[in-house]
Design a protein around this motif. Structure first.
Motif, short mmCIF file in Angstrom:
data_model
loop_
_atom_site.label_atom_id
_atom_site.label_comp_id
_atom_site.label_asym_id
_atom_site.label_seq_id
_atom_site.Cartn_x
_atom_site.Cartn_y
_atom_site.Cartn_z
N UNK A 61 0.83 -1.21 0.00
CA UNK A 61 0.00 0.00 0.00
C UNK A 61 0.87 1.26 0.00
N UNK A 62 1.96 1.22 0.76
CA UNK A 62 2.85 2.37 0.83
C UNK A 62 3.50 2.65 -0.53
N UNK A 63 3.90 1.59 -1.23
CA UNK A 63 4.49 1.78 -2.56
C UNK A 63 3.47 2.32 -3.55
N UNK A 64 2.24 1.81 -3.46
CA UNK A 64 1.18 2.35 -4.32
C UNK A 64 0.97 3.85 -4.05
N UNK A 65 0.97 4.22 -2.75
CA UNK A 65 0.78 5.63 -2.40
C UNK A 65 1.93 6.48 -2.93
N UNK A 66 3.14 5.98 -2.79
CA UNK A 66 4.31 6.75 -3.21
C UNK A 66 4.42 6.88 -4.73
N UNK A 67 3.72 6.02 -5.47
CA UNK A 67 3.71 6.15 -6.92
C UNK A 67 2.40 6.75 -7.43
N UNK A 68 1.56 7.20 -6.49
CA UNK A 68 0.33 7.89 -6.86
C UNK A 68 -0.81 7.00 -7.29
N UNK A 69 -0.70 5.69 -7.03
CA UNK A 69 -1.78 4.76 -7.40
C UNK A 69 -2.71 4.66 -6.20
N UNK A 70 -3.49 5.70 -5.97
CA UNK A 70 -4.26 5.82 -4.73
C UNK A 70 -5.40 4.81 -4.59
N UNK B 268 2.81 8.40 -11.86
CA UNK B 268 3.53 7.15 -11.66
C UNK B 268 4.91 7.30 -11.08
N UNK B 269 5.40 8.54 -10.95
CA UNK B 269 6.75 8.76 -10.41
C UNK B 269 6.77 8.42 -8.91
N UNK B 270 7.82 7.76 -8.48
CA UNK B 270 7.99 7.38 -7.08
C UNK B 270 8.42 8.59 -6.27
N UNK B 271 7.61 8.97 -5.26
CA UNK B 271 7.91 10.11 -4.41
C UNK B 271 7.75 9.66 -2.96
N UNK B 272 8.87 9.48 -2.28
CA UNK B 272 8.87 8.89 -0.93
C UNK B 272 8.91 9.99 0.13
N UNK B 273 7.89 10.87 0.15
CA UNK B 273 7.79 11.88 1.19
C UNK B 273 6.33 12.07 1.56
N UNK C 71 4.76 14.66 1.20
CA UNK C 71 4.18 15.57 0.21
C UNK C 71 3.82 14.84 -1.09
N UNK C 72 3.87 13.52 -1.06
CA UNK C 72 3.66 12.74 -2.29
C UNK C 72 2.36 13.11 -3.00
N UNK C 73 1.26 13.24 -2.24
CA UNK C 73 -0.02 13.58 -2.86
C UNK C 73 -0.08 15.05 -3.26
N UNK C 74 0.45 15.91 -2.40
CA UNK C 74 0.38 17.35 -2.63
C UNK C 74 1.08 17.76 -3.93
N UNK C 75 2.26 17.18 -4.20
CA UNK C 75 3.03 17.63 -5.36
C UNK C 75 2.52 17.03 -6.66
N UNK C 76 1.51 16.18 -6.60
CA UNK C 76 0.90 15.67 -7.83
C UNK C 76 -0.21 16.60 -8.32
N UNK C 77 -0.49 17.64 -7.54
CA UNK C 77 -1.50 18.61 -7.92
C UNK C 77 -0.84 19.85 -8.53
#
Length: 615
Positions: A241-250, A564-569, A571-577
Motif C-alpha cells: 500500500x505504501x508503494x502504491x501511495x508513493x507512486x500515486x496509485x491511490x 507514476x513517479x515514485x515520491x517517498x515523502x 508531500x507525495x499527494x500534494x506535489x501531484x497537484x
C-alpha cells in the motif's frame, strides 16, 4: 521426564508434548512439568497455551523464576508488552542479572522507544551475558534506534559469530546493510541467506526493499504482489500500500489499507497510512470512527498511541475539526517528547563545531574533489517545498535526483564525533565525500545536475563546500510560525526538538542564527527561497532557481509531478497537484492554540521574528 528432555533438546517438540501430556495426567501439581510444558509450547508458537502453563507453574511455586521467564516470553510473543514487561520486572526484582528478564525488559523498552531504559538493560546484558547472542542482537537494535548503523552492524556480526542460525538477526543485518546503503553487500547477504531459509517471507521483503533502494520500484511492487498471492499478511499489505501511495496509485493503496483494517481494526499503521492519503469525506469519516474506537483501548503501547494521535490529527484536520486536530497532535507530541528528550545544547555545539572546522580547513591545503556532475543540495526544514522544488527541477532533461540520502548526514556526523582539527582528519573528511560521490554516480543516469534533498544536510554545507567547491545549495524556508507548525504536526525522524513548543523555539532560533552565518559567508553558493513568496509568485522564483543552476527558465507554471513517479515523502499527494498557495495558511486555523508558541518564538528571535527569511 528424561525422554521428554531428550525430545526437547533434539527439537522433537511434538513428541515432547505427547510425553508431557502423560506426565501431567499423573503429576497435575508439579510446577517443573508445567514449566517444561510452557517452554515447549513457546518453541512451537502456541503462546496462549504457554501463558496458561507458565501461570500454573507459578501458582504452584511463586518464586519459580524460570517459569516467570517463560510467562514473560509468551506475553511478549503475543505482543502484550504491558504484561511481558510486568513479568520481566518481577523477575529482575528477585534476580537483577537474570538473562530472560533482561532480554524481555530490553525488548519492551525498545518497542516503546525508551532509550534510557533500553540502554540500562543492554548494559546489564553486556556486563553479565556477553557470550549470549541475544545480548548482541539487542545491542544492535539499540544502536539502530540511536541511528548508529555502523555499531549496529558490528553488534549483529557479534551475535551471528555466537549463533549464526538465527534468521531474525540475519534479517536485521541485511536490513541494516540496505539502510546504510551497502547495497552490494546486502545483495550478497540475501543470496547466502536464501540458501538457509528459501521460503522466508522476511527475506523476500528485504529483496523488495533492496529494489526500492536501487530505484527499481516496479520490481519491488511485483515482489510484494507475489507475496500476497502466497500469503495475505498485514505487514506485506501495508508495504505494498505504501508503494502504491508513493507512486500515486491511490485506489490500489486505499484497497490495501481497508483490507488490513477489515481483518485487524486496531492496526495503527493502516490508519496512519490512510491519514497520509487524499480521502473523500466518506472514507475520512470511516477512518475517524475506527481510529476513535482504537484510541480508547487501554493496551496500546506508547509508540502506537503516538502514531494513532498523529493520524487522528490529520484526519480531523481534513474534516476542518481543528480543535480536535490540535488536541490529537498535542497528545502525540507529548508521548514523543517523553520517549525522546531533546537538548538544544547538542545542536548548538554541532553548529559551532562545523563553523570552527570550516575556518581551520580554509587554512589547510586540503585538495578539493574533482567531479563530472553538478551536485545540488536542497536543504532547510521539512514541509517548506523541497519535494515540490525537486519535482519542478526534474522537468529538465539534464537533472536527476537521488532523493533523500541519509548516507552523507550519517557519515559526516560520525566524522565530526570521531575527529579533531588535524590534517589527518580532513583527509578522512575528503574520503567521506569521495565515497558519497561514488555512491551517487552509481545511481544517477547521466544527467549533469544531481539533486540530493535530505534537508538535514543544511548542517554540513560548509564541510561539503570545502571539499566540493562546485556544489550548490538551495535553502528553503517558511515564516517562523508556519515552519514550526509544519514540524509539530508531523513525526519526522531526526527532529526531536519539534515535540514541544519550548524546544521548537529554542532550536528555531539556533537554526536561524546558523543560516544567517552561512548566508554571510558563502552567499554565492546558496540560493535562499522563501516559501510564501514562492507561492505568491512561482514563475519569478522558479526562474531565479533555474538561473542559479545555469538552466533556462521554464515558461509555464508547475502542473504537478509526473504520473507514476515514485515520491517517498509526506508531500507525495500534494506535489501531484497543480501549484497552490493554500498550504501556506494552514497554521492560521490554529492561531489561538499557537499563541504560546508565537510568544516563545518572538522571545527567542527578537527583532528577527518579523523579518522575511531567505531572499
Amino acid at each position: 521426564m528424561q525422554n521428554c528432555i531428550q525430545y526437547y533438546r533434539r527439537g522433537r517438540f511434538a513428541d515432547a508434548l505427547r510425553v508431557l501430556g502423560q506426565l501431567l495426567e499423573h503429576y497435575p501439581n508439579d510446577p517443573y512439568i508445567f514449566n517444561i510444558h510452557a517452554a515447549t509450547l513457546l518453541k512451537i508458537g502456541s503462546y496462549e497455551e504457554a501463558v496458561l502453563s507458565a501461570k500454573r507453574a507459578i501458582e504452584l511455586r511463586p518464586d519459580y523464576i524460570e517459569a516467570q521467564g517463560n510467562l514473560a516470553s509468551a506475553h511478549f510473543e503475543l505482543n502484550d508488552l504491558e504484561r511481558a514487561e510486568a513479568a520481566a520486572t518481577q523477575i529482575l526484582a528477585t534476580a537483577p542479572a537474570d538473562l530472560t528478564g533482561l532480554i524481555i525488559g530490553a525488548e519492551c523498552a525498545l518497542s516503546r522507544e525508551d532509550k534510557t531504559d533500553a540502554e540500562a538493560k543492554v548494559a546489564a546484558l553486556q556486563q553479565h551475558h556477553r557470550s549470549s547472542a541475544r545480548t548482541w542482537s539487542l545491542s544492535a537494535k539499540l544502536h539502530r534506534l540511536n541511528g548508529n548503523l555502523a555499531q549496529a552492524l558490528q553488534s549483529c556480526r557479534n551475535s551471528l559469530s555466537i549463533d549464526s542460525g538465527r534468521e531474525s538477526v540475519v534479517v536485521m543485518y541485511i536490513g541494516l546493510l540496505i539502510e546504510s546503503t551497502q547495497l552490494k553487500e546486502a545483495e550478497q547477504g540475501l543470496v547466502h541467506a536464501a540458501r538457509a531459509w528459501p521460503k522466508s517471507a522476511a527475506l523476500t521483503h528485504l529483496r523488495a526493499q533492496l529494489r526500492v533502494a536501487t530505484g527499481e520500484i516496479s520490481e519491488a511492487i511485483a515482489i510484494y504482489e507475489s507475496l500476497l498471492t502466497a500469503e495475505c499478511r498485514s505487514d506485506i499489505t501495508l508495504n505494498l500500500a505504501n508503494l502504491y501511495r508513493q507512486t500515486g496509485v491511490y485506489p490500489a493503496a486505499l484497497t490495501m489499507l481497508w483490507q488490513v483494517l477489515d481483518s485487524d481494526r486496531g492496526n495503527v499503521q493502516a490508519l496512519l497510512g490512510l491519514s497520509q492519503m487524499p480521502l473523500d469525506e466518506q472514507d475520512r469519516v470511516k477512518a475517524i470512527s475506527i481510529a476513535e474506537r482504537v484510541a480508547v483501548q487501554a493496551d496500546l503501547n506508547p509508540t502506537d498511541r503516538g502514531h494513532l494521535n498523529y493520524a487522528l490529527g490529520a484526519l480531523y484536520a481534513g474534516q476542518s475539526l481543528y480543535k480536535k486536530a490540535f488536541i490529537a497532535y498535542q497528545s502525540a507530541n507529548l508521548i514523543r517528547a517523553q520517549q525522546q528528550p531533546y537538548d538544544v545544547g547538542y545542536d548548538r555545539r554541532l553548529m559551532r563545531s562545523v563553523m570552527a572546522h570550516y575556518k581551520t580547513i580554509e587554512q589547510t591545503d586540503l585538495k578539493p574533489l574533482d567531479v563530472d556532475t553538478q551536485p545540488v543540495f536542497i536543504v532547510g526544514l521539512p514541509r517548506s517545498g523541497s519535494t515540490l522544488l525537486e519535482q519542478r527541477l526534474l522537468e529538465y532533461a539534464d537533472v536527476t535526483s537521488v532523493g533523500e540520502l541519509e548516507i552523507l548526514n550519517r557519515n559526516l556526523g560520525v566524522w565530526l564525533n570521531d575527529h579533531s582539527s588535524s590534517d589527518t582528519s580532513y583527509v578522512q573528511l575528503r574520503k567521506v565525500l569521495s565515497d558519497y560521490l561514488q555512491y551517487i554516480a552509481a545511481r544517477q543516469t547521466g544527467a549533469n545536475i544531481v539533486i540530493d534533498k535530505l534537508l538535514l544536510n543544511y548542517r554540513w554545507i560548509a564541510l561539503i563546500s570545502a571539499v566540493l567547491p562546485h556544489a550548490k545549495f538551495i535553502w528553503l524556508d517558511k515564516a517562523p510560525l508556519a515552519a514550526c507548525w509544519s514540524l509539530y504536526k508531523q513525526q519526522f525522524a531526526g527532529y526531536e526538538f519539534s515535540y514541544q513548543f519550548e524546544t521548537l523555539a529554542e532550536y528555531f532560533a539556533a537554526y536561524i542564527d546558523y543560516k544567517s552565518h552561512w548566508q554571510a559567508v558563502m552567499p554565492e553558493k546558496i540560493c535562499f527561497i522563501d516559501y510564501e513568496r514562492w507561492m505568491d509568485d512561482p514563475n519569478t522564483v522558479d526562474s531565479r532557481v533555474a538561473r542559479f543552476l545555469g538552466l533556462e527558465p521554464i515558461a509555464t507554471t508547475f502542473q504537478g509531478a509526473q504520473s507514476g513517479r515514485y515520491i517517498d515523502t509526506l508531500s507525495s499527494a500534494q506535489v501531484r497537484e497543480p501549484l497552490t498557495a493554500r498550504f501556506t495558511e494552514e497554521w492560521q486555523h490554529y492561531q489561538r492554540e499557537l499563541k504560546p508558541l508565537e510568544r516563545l518564538l518572538k522571545s527567542a528571535l527578537g527583532l528577527k521574528y518579523g523579518k522575511t527569511f531567505g531572499e
